[in-house]
Design an enzyme around this catalytic site. Sequence first.
Site, PDB file in Angstrom:
ATOM      1  NE  ARG A 107      -3.432   2.492   2.479  1.00  0.00           N
ATOM      2  CZ  ARG A 107      -4.595   2.334   2.955  1.00  0.00           C
ATOM      3  NH1 ARG A 107      -5.085   1.332   3.549  1.00  0.00           N
ATOM      4  NH2 ARG A 107      -5.569   3.488   2.897  1.00  0.00           N
ATOM      5  CB  ALA A 125     -12.589   5.613   2.504  1.00  0.00           C
ATOM      6  CG  ASP A 126      -8.612   1.541   4.710  1.00  0.00           C
ATOM      7  OD1 ASP A 126      -7.690   0.531   4.266  1.00  0.00           O
ATOM      8  OD2 ASP A 126      -8.190   2.797   4.671  1.00  0.00           O
ATOM      9  CB  SER A 127      -9.413   3.366   9.862  1.00  0.00           C
ATOM     10  OG  SER A 127      -8.609   2.352   9.687  1.00  0.00           O
TER      11      SER A 127
END
Lengths: 318, 136
Positions: A162, B89-91
Amino acid sequence: MNLLRRTVRIPMNTFCLHRTFAASALHLAPVQLPSRAESHLWYLVPDEVKSVSLLGQYSEILSPCENEYVACIRGEQLKKTALLARVLVRTTIARYQTDGYIDPRSLKFRKNIHGKPELEWDNDDSGSRPPVQFNISHTASLIACGVTNSSPIGVDIEKKDRKIQNNIISFARRYFTPNEVERLSSISDLNVQRQHFLKLWTLKEAYVKALGKGISALPFSTFTIKSRNFEKKELNGSGDSDPEITVESVDGQRSLLSNWQFTLLELAGTHFAAVCVARDGSMGDKCFTPKKLTVMKTIPFVGDESMSGTDAAIVCGF
Amino acid sequence: MASSVAGASICIKSASQTSNRTSRLRSVSLLNSKTFPFLISYKGSYRLQICCAAKPETVGKVCEIVKKQLALPDDSDVTGESKFAALGADSLDTVEIVMGLEEEFGISVEEESAQSILTVQDAADLIEKLIEKNGH
């Protein structure tokens, strides 16, 4: 004491493409609740679930509310992951059968004051927790669900590759503690620094999730996650007596936070996974025995594969 | 408040104290009308917070930052009503977005406020509130 049924490894793709599933043919193999000295980590790889009819069966076990939520998600891959995440939670919990056979459809969930999902439990008034404690985390390509017997648990996963949009040190200065910023700044290789950042993020998230809070209720700048050593070893059940990863509150009251155990893994070769579990026993216990973590890959209603001791579940350094 | 906004709509959202994210969103639209002071249309869930909707430019800027963070194509449909969670969207994404907004608008958003940011509109409204607080 591993009472999971061993399954023959079936090539999942073939299996899913050539079988149609009738609702009555689907059954969940029961699983023994872990002892208080261990935790389970289940994971599911969405890309390995290809059968349209199986996905259809999965939708049928979700509640109307959950199906509506999935319908609101944009994009087929994200929709599928959202569906599978709910399926993994329902089927996993149902398999522990703490009260005889449980239909995964019958499970009821609610959220605590900070938004953490919990099982609705008959003995709510007595204040006791349901024996099956769980926490879930997912990315677009992996879903993980941690389970304990009565101990609060938090799980967080992030893809290893990521990219971070913001400058990592600026981000850390804004949201992390000075100690953590210092550690990150000391890493000269940018890729290693990015990976350390992600590991730190997952550990911090797992901690606040285990507490039943979120970043809003417990800002990340209020506690520091530290490590004792940097060795990488396979998850084989033997733990050190000293915890490798610890959490301290920023005001230095370390004794308050010694009852949390962290495990950091490289999961499925693609993700970092952090698991945070409350320890049993008195705080300040010198003869601390770490809880064993058993890792299983699963496709609900299809099969499980134990991954502990394999390349899919490697305890990694921090 | 209603009389000064002829023809415009004000969103009155009611917020549950327990921040229940599964609750559905309803918004109340307030239209200038002689007979009925307000026309109620229920679209979603229920949050208690009287606010004036942010300027379209602010909403637009937030959409841009969100699209960039989530690597969505420029032409993807992101509007004020878009929920971060529904966009994937994640945290970590949400915090990165908030940080991007802080830098873009020169504001500081306390982590405690992040809980109430569920949609693009929420973010835009909060930004304008903070800008106003800074400026006066």
